[in-house]
Design a protein around this motif. Structure first.
Motif, PDB file in Angstrom:
ATOM      1  N   ASN A  71      -5.141 -10.038  -1.292  1.00 33.32           N
ATOM      2  CA  ASN A  71      -3.591  -9.586  -1.089  1.00 33.32           C
ATOM      3  C   ASN A  71      -2.923  -8.576  -1.356  1.00 33.32           C
ATOM      4  O   ASN A  71      -1.621  -8.619  -1.708  1.00 33.32           O
ATOM      5  N   TRP A  72      -3.100  -7.947  -0.079  1.00 38.26           N
ATOM      6  CA  TRP A  72      -2.299  -7.375   0.728  1.00 38.26           C
ATOM      7  C   TRP A  72      -1.179  -8.054   1.066  1.00 38.26           C
ATOM      8  O   TRP A  72      -1.369  -8.479   1.643  1.00 38.26           O
ATOM      9  N   ARG A  73      -0.224  -7.311   1.679  1.00 42.14           N
ATOM     10  CA  ARG A  73       1.781  -7.837   2.440  1.00 42.14           C
ATOM     11  C   ARG A  73       0.875  -7.784   4.136  1.00 42.14           C
ATOM     12  O   ARG A  73       0.327  -6.914   4.539  1.00 42.14           O
ATOM     13  N   ALA A  74       0.974  -8.643   4.565  1.00 41.46           N
ATOM     14  CA  ALA A  74       1.155  -8.465   6.172  1.00 41.46           C
ATOM     15  C   ALA A  74       2.300  -8.189   6.802  1.00 41.46           C
ATOM     16  O   ALA A  74       3.537  -7.018   6.690  1.00 41.46           O
ATOM     17  N   GLU A  75       1.443  -7.212   7.953  1.00 39.60           N
ATOM     18  CA  GLU A  75       2.274  -6.082   8.586  1.00 39.60           C
ATOM     19  C   GLU A  75       2.825  -6.600  10.162  1.00 39.60           C
ATOM     20  O   GLU A  75       2.984  -6.524  10.575  1.00 39.60           O
ATOM     21  N   PRO A 118       0.714  -0.959  -0.153  1.00 44.48           N
ATOM     22  CA  PRO A 118      -0.029  -0.023   0.101  1.00 44.48           C
ATOM     23  C   PRO A 118       0.455   1.288   0.092  1.00 44.48           C
ATOM     24  O   PRO A 118       0.269   2.188  -0.421  1.00 44.48           O
ATOM     25  N   ASP A 119       1.996   1.429   0.555  1.00 50.00           N
ATOM     26  CA  ASP A 119       2.796   2.572   0.139  1.00 50.00           C
ATOM     27  C   ASP A 119       3.279   2.875  -0.840  1.00 50.00           C
ATOM     28  O   ASP A 119       3.525   3.926  -0.924  1.00 50.00           O
ATOM     29  N   ALA A 120       3.874   1.819  -1.679  1.00 52.87           N
ATOM     30  CA  ALA A 120       4.709   1.774  -2.691  1.00 52.87           C
ATOM     31  C   ALA A 120       3.634   1.652  -4.044  1.00 52.87           C
ATOM     32  O   ALA A 120       4.171   2.041  -4.854  1.00 52.87           O
ATOM     33  N   GLN A 121       2.466   1.435  -3.274  1.00 56.62           N
ATOM     34  CA  GLN A 121       1.088   1.404  -4.362  1.00 56.62           C
ATOM     35  C   GLN A 121       1.388   0.207  -5.409  1.00 56.62           C
ATOM     36  O   GLN A 121       1.220   0.986  -6.649  1.00 56.62           O
ATOM     37  N   ALA A 122       1.963  -0.612  -5.372  1.00 60.41           N
ATOM     38  CA  ALA A 122       3.094  -1.628  -6.405  1.00 60.41           C
ATOM     39  C   ALA A 122       1.891  -2.822  -6.257  1.00 60.41           C
ATOM     40  O   ALA A 122       2.055  -3.188  -4.622  1.00 60.41           O
ATOM     41  N   MET A 123       2.805  -3.349  -7.056  1.00 56.97           N
ATOM     42  CA  MET A 123       2.023  -5.462  -6.796  1.00 56.97           C
ATOM     43  C   MET A 123       4.365  -5.817  -6.165  1.00 56.97           C
ATOM     44  O   MET A 123       4.676  -5.520  -7.483  1.00 56.97           O
ATOM     45  N   VAL A 124       4.153  -6.373  -5.465  1.00 57.77           N
ATOM     46  CA  VAL A 124       5.406  -6.538  -4.941  1.00 57.77           C
ATOM     47  C   VAL A 124       5.242  -8.720  -4.762  1.00 57.77           C
ATOM     48  O   VAL A 124       4.470  -8.816  -4.667  1.00 57.77           O
ATOM     49  N   SER A 125       6.203  -9.397  -5.042  1.00 56.53           N
ATOM     50  CA  SER A 125       6.627 -10.226  -5.395  1.00 56.53           C
ATOM     51  C   SER A 125       7.096 -10.808  -3.783  1.00 56.53           C
ATOM     52  O   SER A 125       7.540 -12.107  -3.255  1.00 56.53           O
ATOM     53  N   ASP A 126       8.306 -10.089  -2.838  1.00 54.41           N
ATOM     54  CA  ASP A 126       8.662 -10.508  -2.047  1.00 54.41           C
ATOM     55  C   ASP A 126       8.117 -10.145  -0.656  1.00 54.41           C
ATOM     56  O   ASP A 126       8.368  -8.976   0.118  1.00 54.41           O
ATOM     57  N   ALA A 127       7.352 -11.052  -0.191  1.00 59.83           N
ATOM     58  CA  ALA A 127       5.914 -10.191   0.904  1.00 59.83           C
ATOM     59  C   ALA A 127       5.592 -11.281   1.643  1.00 59.83           C
ATOM     60  O   ALA A 127       5.262 -12.625   0.404  1.00 59.83           O
ATOM     61  N   ALA A 167      -6.571   1.592  -0.178  1.00 59.67           N
ATOM     62  CA  ALA A 167      -6.074   1.786  -1.005  1.00 59.67           C
ATOM     63  C   ALA A 167      -5.661   3.965  -1.929  1.00 59.67           C
ATOM     64  O   ALA A 167      -4.409   4.298  -2.183  1.00 59.67           O
ATOM     65  N   ASN A 168      -7.225   4.408  -2.677  1.00 58.47           N
ATOM     66  CA  ASN A 168      -6.984   5.197  -2.455  1.00 58.47           C
ATOM     67  C   ASN A 168      -6.897   6.578  -2.143  1.00 58.47           C
ATOM     68  O   ASN A 168      -6.658   7.745  -2.199  1.00 58.47           O
ATOM     69  N   LEU A 169      -7.439   6.722  -0.494  1.00 55.41           N
ATOM     70  CA  LEU A 169      -7.492   7.590   0.373  1.00 55.41           C
ATOM     71  C   LEU A 169      -5.182   7.433   0.534  1.00 55.41           C
ATOM     72  O   LEU A 169      -5.073   8.314   0.986  1.00 55.41           O
ATOM     73  N   MET A 170      -4.916   6.830   0.438  1.00 56.81           N
ATOM     74  CA  MET A 170      -3.452   6.673   0.482  1.00 56.81           C
ATOM     75  C   MET A 170      -2.593   7.316  -0.500  1.00 56.81           C
ATOM     76  O   MET A 170      -1.183   7.588  -0.533  1.00 56.81           O
ATOM     77  N   ARG A 171      -3.338   7.017  -1.949  1.00 59.72           N
ATOM     78  CA  ARG A 171      -2.517   8.399  -2.650  1.00 59.72           C
ATOM     79  C   ARG A 171      -2.384   9.775  -2.285  1.00 59.72           C
ATOM     80  O   ARG A 171      -1.750  10.553  -3.288  1.00 59.72           O
ATOM     81  N   TRP A 172      -3.121   9.752  -1.060  1.00 59.32           N
ATOM     82  CA  TRP A 172      -3.516  11.639  -0.586  1.00 59.32           C
ATOM     83  C   TRP A 172      -2.864  11.632   1.098  1.00 59.32           C
ATOM     84  O   TRP A 172      -2.328  12.416   1.618  1.00 59.32           O
ATOM     85  N   GLY A 173      -2.182  10.271   1.787  1.00 59.38           N
ATOM     86  CA  GLY A 173      -1.609  10.333   2.182  1.00 59.38           C
ATOM     87  C   GLY A 173      -1.571   9.431   3.781  1.00 59.38           C
ATOM     88  O   GLY A 173      -1.351   9.711   4.512  1.00 59.38           O
ATOM     89  N   TRP A 174      -2.859   9.841   3.142  1.00 62.40           N
ATOM     90  CA  TRP A 174      -3.820   9.166   5.077  1.00 62.40           C
ATOM     91  C   TRP A 174      -3.281   7.279   4.573  1.00 62.40           C
ATOM     92  O   TRP A 174      -3.631   6.376   4.046  1.00 62.40           O
ATOM     93  N   PHE A 175      -3.339   7.470   6.257  1.00 61.58           N
ATOM     94  CA  PHE A 175      -2.736   5.551   6.811  1.00 61.58           C
ATOM     95  C   PHE A 175      -2.184   5.166   6.277  1.00 61.58           C
ATOM     96  O   PHE A 175      -1.999   3.836   5.992  1.00 61.58           O
ATOM     97  N   THR A 176      -0.944   5.621   5.536  1.00 63.65           N
ATOM     98  CA  THR A 176       0.349   5.212   5.663  1.00 63.65           C
ATOM     99  C   THR A 176       1.501   4.963   6.658  1.00 63.65           C
ATOM    100  O   THR A 176       0.411   5.517   6.989  1.00 63.65           O
ATOM    101  N   ALA A 177       2.213   4.546   6.419  1.00 69.16           N
ATOM    102  CA  ALA A 177       3.411   4.158   7.335  1.00 69.16           C
ATOM    103  C   ALA A 177       3.771   5.531   7.642  1.00 69.16           C
ATOM    104  O   ALA A 177       4.204   5.313   9.139  1.00 69.16           O
ATOM    105  N   CYS A 227      -2.571  -7.652   6.632  1.00 69.70           N
ATOM    106  CA  CYS A 227      -2.033  -6.629   6.479  1.00 69.70           C
ATOM    107  C   CYS A 227      -2.704  -5.175   7.316  1.00 69.70           C
ATOM    108  O   CYS A 227      -3.589  -5.328   8.059  1.00 69.70           O
ATOM    109  N   ARG A 228      -2.574  -3.624   6.548  1.00 67.01           N
ATOM    110  CA  ARG A 228      -3.334  -2.203   7.059  1.00 67.01           C
ATOM    111  C   ARG A 228      -4.006  -2.327   6.922  1.00 67.01           C
ATOM    112  O   ARG A 228      -4.941  -2.709   8.331  1.00 67.01           O
ATOM    113  N   SER A 229      -4.642  -2.696   6.042  1.00 68.18           N
ATOM    114  CA  SER A 229      -6.619  -2.487   6.057  1.00 68.18           C
ATOM    115  C   SER A 229      -7.072  -4.161   6.668  1.00 68.18           C
ATOM    116  O   SER A 229      -8.066  -4.074   7.561  1.00 68.18           O
TER     117      SER A 229
END
Length: 318
Positions: free
Chosen positions: A51-55, A30-39, A93-103, A60-62
């Motif tokens: 499908n979000w990465r665990a934190e 969610p912070d990179a706003q990208a799909m990754v394989s190493d998570a 994920a939309n709101l994170m584009r404006w910085g809400w609920f990011t790390a 996941c954050r959600s």
């Protein structure tokens, strides 16, 4: 929403994908706003295809924001839980584009109670709403049949689970923003005094609903300044995501948006609204060729556009 790509082969991926056609498992960062394989996978991946990465605690954050699940002893509730979480992840994920609920966002995060009207003990009444940071969502409305029924019953132009999420999260965003006295001054000048008795205002609304006129986006928005804000924010998020998704898919009219356009980076609300409405009108025309409902069946008056501009500035500059 952006269109994503496989980190292994570069193939196109969509927001809810858990794997690529090449066989690579993928995870949304969610912070990179990208799909990754190493998570690490979210603990709910196998149950609801998260499908979000665990934190946090293997969630996941959600999913970590959800503290109450529907009664999973009732067989239909598992699928409704999954569809509800999908809507929640999309909106977050939309709101994170404006910085809400990011790390890097150190502010409070909402808590979600996902309840169903159908339980192993029988039927229960569930009222969607927000109170002191806790958002209650009725997962029963994740059923297409039930959603259409209630939309017709309420006489609404639009009713979706993503719409419910946007509306209820808007109430939480108000609480975060209201920590700034400057925001409250602007809010009251635009939407009215939110200190007016909320319970009495809703009673009056249901007893004698007001016409939305030129000043409100929906009839429900007339009930109280809090509801005017929540409806306005929901529509701001609808239109921003509509435009962003269209641009990501390469859809544009001759007048724009241009290639590579990022709706979440747009600072000019009028520019954003003009592009979004022009695209919506064009897609409405295409939908009618297949006898489908209009994509966005609302008219934005200038007073409503002014409210959207105030909301847009607040969410972007929080």
């Amino acid at each position: 929403m952006q269109v994503f790509h496989c980190p292994t082969c570069g193939a196109t991926l969509w927001f809810h994908n858990t794997a690529c056609t090449c066989g690579q498992e993928v995870f949304f960062d969610p912070d990179a706003q990208a799909m990754v394989s190493d998570a690490a996978p979210c603990a709910n991946r196998s149950e609801i295809a998260c499908n979000w990465r665990a934190e946090q605690d293997d969630l996941c954050r959600s999913c970590a924001m959800t503290t109450t699940l529907p009664d999973l002893r009732e067989p239909d509730n598992a699928a409704l839980w999954q569809r509800t979480e999908e809507a929640k992840r999309w909106v977050l994920a939309n709101l994170m584009r404006w910085g809400w609920f990011t790390a890097s966002d150190q502010g409070a995060r909402p808590v979600f109670q996902l309840l169903s009207e159908q339980t192993a003990e029988g039927t229960e009444q569930v009222t969607m709403g927000h109170a002191s940071g806790t958002i209650t969502i009725n997962v029963t409305e994740a059923s297409d049949t039930e959603l259409v029924h209630r939309q017709q019953q309420m006489g609404e132009l639009y009713r979706t689970m993503i719409g419910h999420m946007r509306h209820e999260i808007a109430h939480f965003l108000f609480e975060r923003l209201a920590e700034n006295p400057d925001f409250l001054e602007t809010f009251r000048a635009t939407f009215g005094d939110e200190r007016a008795d909320y319970g009495e205002a809703l009673k009056a609304h249901y007893a004698n609903p007001k016409d939305k006129g030129d000043t409100h986006i929906t009839q429900y928005a007339t009930a109280h300044p809090h509801e005017d804000w929540a409806e306005t924010i929901a529509h701001l998020l609808h239109l921003t995501d509509l435009l962003d998704s269209a641009a990501a898919a390469g859809l544009a009219l001759p007048e724009g948006p241009p290639p590579g356009y990022d709706a979440y980076a747009e600072t000019d609300t009028e520019h954003l609204l003009t592009h979004a409405i022009n695209l919506a009108l064009a897609i409405n025309h295409v939908n009618r060729a297949l006898d489908l409902n209009d994509l966005y069946p609302f008219i934005l008056t200038q007073p409503v556009r002014d409210k959207l501009a105030t909301a847009h500035a607040a969410l972007r500059q929080h």
